[in-house]
Scaffold this active site. Structure first.
Site, PDB file in Angstrom:
ATOM      1  N   GLU A  70       0.834  -1.205   0.000  1.00  0.00           N
ATOM      2  CA  GLU A  70       0.000   0.000   0.000  1.00  0.00           C
ATOM      3  C   GLU A  70       0.868   1.255   0.000  1.00  0.00           C
ATOM      4  OE1 GLU A  70      -2.552   2.519   3.219  1.00  0.00           O
ATOM      5  OE2 GLU A  70      -2.328   0.370   3.553  1.00  0.00           O
ATOM      6  N   ASP A  74       0.736   3.784  -3.228  1.00  0.00           N
ATOM      7  CA  ASP A  74       0.318   5.177  -3.075  1.00  0.00           C
ATOM      8  C   ASP A  74       1.241   6.098  -3.872  1.00  0.00           C
ATOM      9  OD1 ASP A  74      -1.054   7.468  -1.797  1.00  0.00           O
ATOM     10  OD2 ASP A  74       0.822   7.712  -0.731  1.00  0.00           O
ATOM     11  N   ASP A 143      -7.269   1.151   0.434  1.00  0.00           N
ATOM     12  CA  ASP A 143      -5.945   0.596   0.744  1.00  0.00           C
ATOM     13  C   ASP A 143      -5.613  -0.581  -0.161  1.00  0.00           C
ATOM     14  OD1 ASP A 143      -5.729   2.464   2.728  1.00  0.00           O
ATOM     15  OD2 ASP A 143      -6.142   1.081   4.380  1.00  0.00           O
ATOM     16  N   GLU A 146      -4.580   0.569  -3.633  1.00  0.00           N
ATOM     17  CA  GLU A 146      -3.189   1.029  -3.664  1.00  0.00           C
ATOM     18  C   GLU A 146      -2.216  -0.153  -3.574  1.00  0.00           C
ATOM     19  OE1 GLU A 146      -3.380   5.553  -1.920  1.00  0.00           O
ATOM     20  OE2 GLU A 146      -3.062   3.929  -0.495  1.00  0.00           O
TER      21      GLU A 146
END
Length: 252
Positions: A70, A74, A143, A146
């Site tokens: 994650e 991102d 989440d 990502e």
């Protein structure tokens, strides 16, 4: 002899590696194929769908959950969206691109895309998280999205990330799907000023989560009345979400 037995017991208690039956792995292979994702390392994608609650419940190695992916996803997602906006919106200022990117790479938007792709159906959850509706929780879905992007980047590289976004995200940007989310705070400010109702104020009332996945909770107040409360992965995003809730309340 007694010390030797203690050592052996300690070894047996060591966290195990995430293992999955072949039939369940095939489920993930079919899913990736259904969204036109070519892959080499299926384990990366399974990890992307592995929530920390599942790892804790099954005593699997802590880093086998999706939190590290994650973190990477991102950054990859922000770069990919930034490049798309830079190349396709030549007349858009830096400030406008920043606002539009923030409206795309935010919890509500990513959760909606993840839900449309049925990501929630493939998340590995602990029983407690499952029972409390975690499979459809926006923060969890965002989440996972990502984490998936992070896994795709590691497995196939940036070009595969671009291809995936070209299929499922870039057309939404071009179609204006995120334009109404660009600045809820400005919309709320304009509404309050137009009605002459007073002054609004934002307050960060809570910070939670680990350093790499921080969550902020913001409230927006009109004089002595709370209008809305929102959560985001930055203070600005939390304030935007609070403003959105306030606009919904005032519309009703």
């Amino acid at each position: 002899m007694q010390q030797s037995r203690k050592i052996r017991r300690g070894i047996n208690k060591q966290p195990k590696k995430l293992q999955m039956p072949p039939a369940q792995k095939e489920k993930y292979r079919k899913f990736l194929s259904s969204i036109n994702v070519n892959f080499e390392n299926e384990e990366l994608f399974i990890q992307a769908f592995t929530h920390s609650s599942y790892v804790n419940e099954h005593r699997i190695r802590p880093h086998d959950d999706n939190e590290r992916l994650e973190f990477l996803g991102d950054a990859v997602l922000e770069l990919a969206i930034s490049q798309y906006l830079f190349k396709n919106y030549e007349n858009m200022s830096e400030g406008e691109m920043t606002k539009l990117r923030a409206s795309i790479v935010c919890e509500p938007s990513l959760a909606k895309i993840a839900d449309e792709l049925s990501f929630g159906d493939y998340v590995l959850l602990g029983k407690g998280e499952e029972m409390t509706g975690g499979r459809r929780r926006p923060a969890l879905l965002a989440d996972v999205f990502e984490s998936f992007v992070g896994a795709l980047y590691l497995d196939r590289g940036m070009e595969s990330v671009y291809s995936f976004l070209e299929a499922y995200v870039y057309p939404k940007i071009a179609g204006g799907a995120f334009s109404d989310m660009m600045d809820y705070k400005s919309q709320l400010q304009e509404l309050i000023q137009r009605e002459g109702q007073g002054h609004i104020q934002y307050r960060i009332v809570q910070e939670k989560g680990p350093a790499h996945a921080r969550e902020f909770v913001s409230e927006v107040w009109l004089e002595n009345n709370q209008l809305g409360k929102g959560t985001g992965r930055s203070k600005k995003e939390a304030e935007q979400m609070a403003a959105q809730k306030a606009l919904q309340k005032l519309d009703n």
